[in-house]
Design a protein around this motif. Structure first.
Motif, mmCIF file in Angstrom:
data_model
loop_
_atom_site.group_PDB
_atom_site.id
_atom_site.type_symbol
_atom_site.label_atom_id
_atom_site.label_comp_id
_atom_site.label_asym_id
_atom_site.label_seq_id
_atom_site.Cartn_x
_atom_site.Cartn_y
_atom_site.Cartn_z
ATOM 1 N N LEU A 48 -4.808 34.219 -1.157
ATOM 2 C CA LEU A 48 -5.966 34.436 -2.026
ATOM 3 C C LEU A 48 -7.265 34.142 -1.283
ATOM 4 N N ILE A 49 -7.273 33.054 -0.517
ATOM 5 C CA ILE A 49 -8.472 32.708 0.255
ATOM 6 C C ILE A 49 -8.768 33.794 1.284
ATOM 7 N N PHE A 50 -7.720 34.296 1.931
ATOM 8 C CA PHE A 50 -7.891 35.363 2.922
ATOM 9 C C PHE A 50 -8.501 36.612 2.285
ATOM 10 N N ILE A 56 -13.546 40.360 -0.611
ATOM 11 C CA ILE A 56 -14.460 40.157 -1.732
ATOM 12 C C ILE A 56 -15.846 39.738 -1.263
ATOM 13 N N ALA A 57 -15.904 38.762 -0.337
ATOM 14 C CA ALA A 57 -17.206 38.262 0.120
ATOM 15 C C ALA A 57 -18.046 39.356 0.788
ATOM 16 N N PRO A 58 -17.486 40.155 1.714
ATOM 17 C CA PRO A 58 -18.304 41.226 2.305
ATOM 18 C C PRO A 58 -18.778 42.258 1.290
ATOM 19 N N ILE A 59 -17.921 42.579 0.328
ATOM 20 C CA ILE A 59 -18.324 43.547 -0.695
ATOM 21 C C ILE A 59 -19.461 42.980 -1.538
ATOM 22 N N PHE A 64 -25.208 42.836 -2.837
ATOM 23 C CA PHE A 64 -26.452 42.070 -2.936
ATOM 24 C C PHE A 64 -27.534 42.687 -2.056
ATOM 25 N N ARG A 65 -27.145 43.057 -0.834
ATOM 26 C CA ARG A 65 -28.127 43.638 0.081
ATOM 27 C C ARG A 65 -28.628 44.996 -0.397
ATOM 28 N N SER A 66 -27.802 45.686 -1.183
ATOM 29 C CA SER A 66 -28.206 47.007 -1.656
ATOM 30 C C SER A 66 -29.364 46.931 -2.644
#
Length: 203
Positions: A48-50, A56-59, A64-66
């Motif tokens: 799950l952490i992987f 999930i984090a990059p998406i 957010f950057r969008s």
């Protein structure tokens, strides 16, 4: 009498069934099930952490950057300030103050290698901006040479780097440079501007 009724009657007569440790069998079974569930959760926790870190984090960061445009004002602070005074619906190009501010911001951004990141971000809004910022970053030094050539034509003083050092550098930096004296085995002292000069230079 049904089997369940027989079992309840037996338990009432003899008490609940006990496990080997003397605890009620039902409680022991529930405890064992909880341990199994906890063990299963611990086994899948690394996965799950992987998934969270890798996908999930990059998406989430991309989403957010969008919608986050802070990079523009951070990289081009003077330009965005000047553009706030410009009427985009007037049909006229921005005033000279905007281009003057853009030169300063681009020069600093190029030195910090931040102009390409800004270009990549703006390329989402307008195709071709990324290439434009890369090319502008490579040529921004040429803009300053126009003024450099004019100063050097006025007086040969401006051609000598030592004159610039004496005029701009702090006393401690000049002393350190004198001690260094081009020694290849030692690191060159980092430039430090005089206090009165540093106060008027752009950040």
């Amino acid at each position: 009498m049904t089997p369940d009724e027989h079992r309840r009657a037996d338990e009432a007569a003899t008490g609940p069934m006990l496990a080997a440790d003397g605890r009620p069998l039902k409680a022991s079974l529930n405890r064992a099930l909880r341990r199994q569930k906890l063990r299963a959760m611990m086994l899948i926790a690394p996965l799950l952490i992987f998934v969270l870190v890798t996908f999930i984090a990059p998406i989430a960061d991309m989403l957010f950057r969008s919608i986050e445009n802070q990079i523009v004002s951070d990289t081009l602070p003077r330009t965005t300030t000047e553009l706030a005074e410009w009427d985009a619906n007037s049909g006229d190009i921005p005033p000279p103050e905007v281009f003057h501010a853009l030169f300063k911001d681009m020069f600093i951004a190029t030195e910090r290698k931040a102009h390409t990141r800004l270009g990549s971000r703006l390329n989402y809004e307008l195709t071709g901006v990324s290439s434009l910022f890369r090319k502008s970053g490579r040529r921004v030094d040429d803009m300053g040479e126009v003024y450099q050539d004019q100063f050097e034509d006025l007086n040969g003083f401006w051609k000598d780097g030592e004159n610039w050092s004496a005029m701009m550098g702090s006393g401690s930096w000049l002393s350190a440079m004198g001690d260094w004296n081009g020694n290849k085995d030692a690191a060159q002292p980092i430039f430090e501007a005089r206090g009165d000069i540093a106060s008027i230079l752009p950040e």
